[in-house]
Design a protein around this motif. Structure first.
Motif, PDB file in Angstrom:
ATOM      1  N   GLU A 150       0.902  -1.051  -0.103  1.00 36.98           N
ATOM      2  CA  GLU A 150      -0.012   0.062  -0.020  1.00 36.98           C
ATOM      3  C   GLU A 150       0.984   1.327   0.119  1.00 36.98           C
ATOM      4  O   GLU A 150       1.849   1.188   0.907  1.00 36.98           O
ATOM      5  CB  GLU A 150      -0.854  -0.147   1.229  1.00 36.98           C
ATOM      6  N   LEU A 151       0.484   2.261  -0.835  1.00 32.20           N
ATOM      7  CA  LEU A 151       0.981   3.495  -0.605  1.00 32.20           C
ATOM      8  C   LEU A 151       0.251   4.381   0.128  1.00 32.20           C
ATOM      9  O   LEU A 151      -1.023   4.168   0.254  1.00 32.20           O
ATOM     10  CB  LEU A 151       1.036   4.472  -2.201  1.00 32.20           C
ATOM     11  N   PRO A 152       1.006   5.309   0.718  1.00 30.80           N
ATOM     12  CA  PRO A 152       0.193   6.236   1.753  1.00 30.80           C
ATOM     13  C   PRO A 152      -0.803   7.162   1.090  1.00 30.80           C
ATOM     14  O   PRO A 152      -0.691   7.278   0.042  1.00 30.80           O
ATOM     15  CB  PRO A 152       1.376   7.069   2.317  1.00 30.80           C
ATOM     16  N   PRO A 153      -1.952   7.337   1.746  1.00 31.47           N
ATOM     17  CA  PRO A 153      -2.941   8.339   1.021  1.00 31.47           C
ATOM     18  C   PRO A 153      -2.463   9.469   0.670  1.00 31.47           C
ATOM     19  O   PRO A 153      -1.870  10.009   1.421  1.00 31.47           O
ATOM     20  CB  PRO A 153      -4.032   8.308   2.096  1.00 31.47           C
ATOM     21  N   ALA A 154      -2.690  10.082  -0.215  1.00 30.72           N
ATOM     22  CA  ALA A 154      -2.422  11.311  -0.621  1.00 30.72           C
ATOM     23  C   ALA A 154      -3.588  12.281  -0.458  1.00 30.72           C
ATOM     24  O   ALA A 154      -4.261  11.993   0.385  1.00 30.72           O
ATOM     25  CB  ALA A 154      -2.515  11.326  -2.579  1.00 30.72           C
ATOM     26  N   VAL A 155      -2.963  13.577  -0.578  1.00 26.21           N
ATOM     27  CA  VAL A 155      -4.033  14.609   0.056  1.00 26.21           C
ATOM     28  C   VAL A 155      -5.266  14.248  -0.297  1.00 26.21           C
ATOM     29  O   VAL A 155      -5.529  14.051  -1.451  1.00 26.21           O
ATOM     30  CB  VAL A 155      -3.257  16.239  -0.553  1.00 26.21           C
ATOM     31  N   GLY A 156      -6.241  14.610   0.747  1.00 20.18           N
ATOM     32  CA  GLY A 156      -7.633  14.497   0.222  1.00 20.18           C
ATOM     33  C   GLY A 156      -8.020  12.993   0.042  1.00 20.18           C
ATOM     34  O   GLY A 156      -9.257  12.673  -0.338  1.00 20.18           O
ATOM     35  N   GLY A 157      -7.170  11.929   0.298  1.00 25.88           N
ATOM     36  CA  GLY A 157      -7.232  10.578   0.393  1.00 25.88           C
ATOM     37  C   GLY A 157      -7.431  10.278  -1.015  1.00 25.88           C
ATOM     38  O   GLY A 157      -7.611   8.846  -1.312  1.00 25.88           O
ATOM     39  N   MET A 158      -7.043  10.650  -2.051  1.00 24.74           N
ATOM     40  CA  MET A 158      -7.272  10.368  -3.423  1.00 24.74           C
ATOM     41  C   MET A 158      -6.131   9.153  -3.637  1.00 24.74           C
ATOM     42  O   MET A 158      -4.927   9.329  -2.999  1.00 24.74           O
ATOM     43  CB  MET A 158      -6.613  11.259  -4.279  1.00 24.74           C
ATOM     44  N   LYS A 159      -6.449   8.393  -4.473  1.00 23.41           N
ATOM     45  CA  LYS A 159      -5.553   7.121  -4.652  1.00 23.41           C
ATOM     46  C   LYS A 159      -4.751   7.554  -5.857  1.00 23.41           C
ATOM     47  O   LYS A 159      -5.109   7.552  -7.041  1.00 23.41           O
ATOM     48  CB  LYS A 159      -6.315   5.828  -5.063  1.00 23.41           C
ATOM     49  N   GLN A 160      -3.575   7.695  -5.478  1.00 25.60           N
ATOM     50  CA  GLN A 160      -2.587   8.419  -6.971  1.00 25.60           C
ATOM     51  C   GLN A 160      -1.147   7.896  -6.532  1.00 25.60           C
ATOM     52  O   GLN A 160      -0.850   7.724  -5.444  1.00 25.60           O
ATOM     53  CB  GLN A 160      -2.716  10.067  -6.964  1.00 25.60           C
ATOM     54  N   GLY A 161      -0.509   7.968  -7.727  1.00 24.84           N
ATOM     55  CA  GLY A 161       0.870   7.588  -7.596  1.00 24.84           C
ATOM     56  C   GLY A 161       1.850   8.683  -7.938  1.00 24.84           C
ATOM     57  O   GLY A 161       2.851   8.280  -8.246  1.00 24.84           O
ATOM     58  N   TRP A 162       1.525   9.716  -7.848  1.00 29.12           N
ATOM     59  CA  TRP A 162       2.207  11.180  -8.187  1.00 29.12           C
ATOM     60  C   TRP A 162       3.499  11.123  -7.524  1.00 29.12           C
ATOM     61  O   TRP A 162       4.513  11.425  -8.225  1.00 29.12           O
ATOM     62  CB  TRP A 162       1.379  12.486  -8.198  1.00 29.12           C
ATOM     63  N   GLU A 163       3.513  11.231  -6.385  1.00 32.67           N
ATOM     64  CA  GLU A 163       4.704  11.513  -5.571  1.00 32.67           C
ATOM     65  C   GLU A 163       5.946  10.282  -5.968  1.00 32.67           C
ATOM     66  O   GLU A 163       6.841  10.447  -6.192  1.00 32.67           O
ATOM     67  CB  GLU A 163       4.562  11.427  -3.959  1.00 32.67           C
ATOM     68  N   THR A 164       5.314   9.042  -6.116  1.00 30.66           N
ATOM     69  CA  THR A 164       6.236   7.822  -6.256  1.00 30.66           C
ATOM     70  C   THR A 164       6.638   7.937  -7.775  1.00 30.66           C
ATOM     71  O   THR A 164       7.748   7.832  -8.132  1.00 30.66           O
ATOM     72  CB  THR A 164       5.485   6.405  -6.021  1.00 30.66           C
ATOM     73  N   ALA A 165       5.722   8.356  -8.603  1.00 32.82           N
ATOM     74  CA  ALA A 165       6.074   8.652 -10.081  1.00 32.82           C
ATOM     75  C   ALA A 165       7.171   9.575 -10.213  1.00 32.82           C
ATOM     76  O   ALA A 165       8.188   9.256 -11.125  1.00 32.82           O
ATOM     77  CB  ALA A 165       4.847   8.650 -10.859  1.00 32.82           C
ATOM     78  N   GLY A 166       7.033  10.544  -9.454  1.00 35.64           N
ATOM     79  CA  GLY A 166       7.747  11.914  -9.522  1.00 35.64           C
ATOM     80  C   GLY A 166       9.300  11.446  -9.054  1.00 35.64           C
ATOM     81  O   GLY A 166      10.134  11.868  -9.498  1.00 35.64           O
ATOM     82  N   TRP A 167       9.277  10.583  -8.011  1.00 35.51           N
ATOM     83  CA  TRP A 167      10.529  10.531  -7.455  1.00 35.51           C
ATOM     84  C   TRP A 167      11.368   9.636  -8.109  1.00 35.51           C
ATOM     85  O   TRP A 167      12.520   9.878  -8.767  1.00 35.51           O
ATOM     86  CB  TRP A 167      10.419   9.553  -6.136  1.00 35.51           C
ATOM     87  N   PHE A 168      10.800   8.515  -8.989  1.00 38.77           N
ATOM     88  CA  PHE A 168      11.586   7.917 -10.016  1.00 38.77           C
ATOM     89  C   PHE A 168      12.009   8.289 -11.260  1.00 38.77           C
ATOM     90  O   PHE A 168      12.791   8.335 -11.739  1.00 38.77           O
ATOM     91  CB  PHE A 168      10.510   6.336 -10.218  1.00 38.77           C
ATOM     92  N   THR A 169      10.869   9.255 -11.583  1.00 34.47           N
ATOM     93  CA  THR A 169      11.405  10.178 -12.782  1.00 34.47           C
ATOM     94  C   THR A 169      12.515  10.980 -12.449  1.00 34.47           C
ATOM     95  O   THR A 169      13.248  11.175 -13.230  1.00 34.47           O
ATOM     96  CB  THR A 169      10.088  10.858 -13.235  1.00 34.47           C
ATOM     97  N   GLU A 170      12.537  11.711 -11.579  1.00 33.99           N
ATOM     98  CA  GLU A 170      13.693  12.530 -10.741  1.00 33.99           C
ATOM     99  C   GLU A 170      14.717  11.892 -10.880  1.00 33.99           C
ATOM    100  O   GLU A 170      16.142  12.212 -11.251  1.00 33.99           O
ATOM    101  CB  GLU A 170      13.185  13.228  -9.759  1.00 33.99           C
ATOM    102  N   ARG A 171      14.816  10.484 -10.180  1.00 32.84           N
ATOM    103  CA  ARG A 171      15.953   9.674 -10.007  1.00 32.84           C
ATOM    104  C   ARG A 171      16.410   9.571 -11.335  1.00 32.84           C
ATOM    105  O   ARG A 171      17.728   9.347 -11.665  1.00 32.84           O
ATOM    106  CB  ARG A 171      15.635   8.337  -9.423  1.00 32.84           C
ATOM    107  N   ALA A 172      15.680   9.027 -12.492  1.00 33.43           N
ATOM    108  CA  ALA A 172      16.090   8.588 -13.762  1.00 33.43           C
ATOM    109  C   ALA A 172      16.671   9.867 -14.464  1.00 33.43           C
ATOM    110  O   ALA A 172      17.758   9.685 -15.303  1.00 33.43           O
ATOM    111  CB  ALA A 172      14.961   8.124 -14.563  1.00 33.43           C
ATOM    112  N   THR A 173      16.117  10.862 -14.485  1.00 35.57           N
ATOM    113  CA  THR A 173      16.536  12.318 -14.998  1.00 35.57           C
ATOM    114  C   THR A 173      18.047  12.597 -14.335  1.00 35.57           C
ATOM    115  O   THR A 173      18.873  12.949 -15.144  1.00 35.57           O
ATOM    116  CB  THR A 173      15.631  13.505 -14.718  1.00 35.57           C
ATOM    117  N   ARG A 174      18.113  12.359 -13.146  1.00 42.30           N
ATOM    118  CA  ARG A 174      19.272  12.742 -12.520  1.00 42.30           C
ATOM    119  C   ARG A 174      20.347  11.663 -13.119  1.00 42.30           C
ATOM    120  O   ARG A 174      21.564  11.993 -12.964  1.00 42.30           O
ATOM    121  CB  ARG A 174      19.322  12.562 -10.909  1.00 42.30           C
ATOM    122  N   ALA A 175      20.169  10.293 -13.180  1.00 39.82           N
ATOM    123  CA  ALA A 175      21.120   9.331 -13.499  1.00 39.82           C
ATOM    124  C   ALA A 175      21.404   9.752 -15.087  1.00 39.82           C
ATOM    125  O   ALA A 175      22.768   9.564 -15.361  1.00 39.82           O
ATOM    126  CB  ALA A 175      20.489   7.951 -13.340  1.00 39.82           C
TER     127      ALA A 175
END
Length: 113
Positions: free
Chosen positions: A46-71
């Motif tokens: 389970e991923l932690p609930p996002a703001v407002g309890g929306m089920k989203q993967g924004w933060e996780t997707a952003g982290w991995f995108t940033e990591r790939a960009t940095r690499a």
């Protein structure tokens, strides 16, 4: 005016100590929150609930995108190998697929692969 320099210096260190304690308390709270999120994922995927309890993967997707960009940037600058970039890129792709397969919202900028 008679000022006790030792008392003034003691107050200085007391204030610095209080500031450091406040920072430590904030860091410990963030650590507890992160550890709880990690445990929830390890135990139940389970991923932690996002703001407002929306089920989203924004933060996780952003982290991995940033990591790939940095690499990629590091590989261009010679600070990382092509293999490290390829690994980060492959992990990003796998995570985006996982998020979609588990009904998490992946916003357009991250979903564009």
């Amino acid at each position: 005016m008679n000022v006790d320099a030792a008392a003034a210096i003691t107050a200085y260190f007391a204030e610095r100590t209080a500031q450091a304690q406040a920072a430590a308390d904030k860091a410990l709270a963030a650590l507890a929150e992160a550890a709880g999120a990690e445990a929830a994922f390890v135990d139940r995927q389970e991923l932690p609930p996002a703001v407002g309890g929306m089920k989203q993967g924004w933060e996780t997707a952003g982290w991995f995108t940033e990591r790939a960009t940095r690499a990629a940037s590091d590989a261009i600058k010679g600070k990382a190998t092509r293999e490290q970039y390829d690994q980060a890129k492959a992990e990003r792709e796998a995570v985006l697929v996982w998020l979609e397969n588990h009904d998490f919202e992946v916003p357009g900028p991250y979903a564009d692969r």
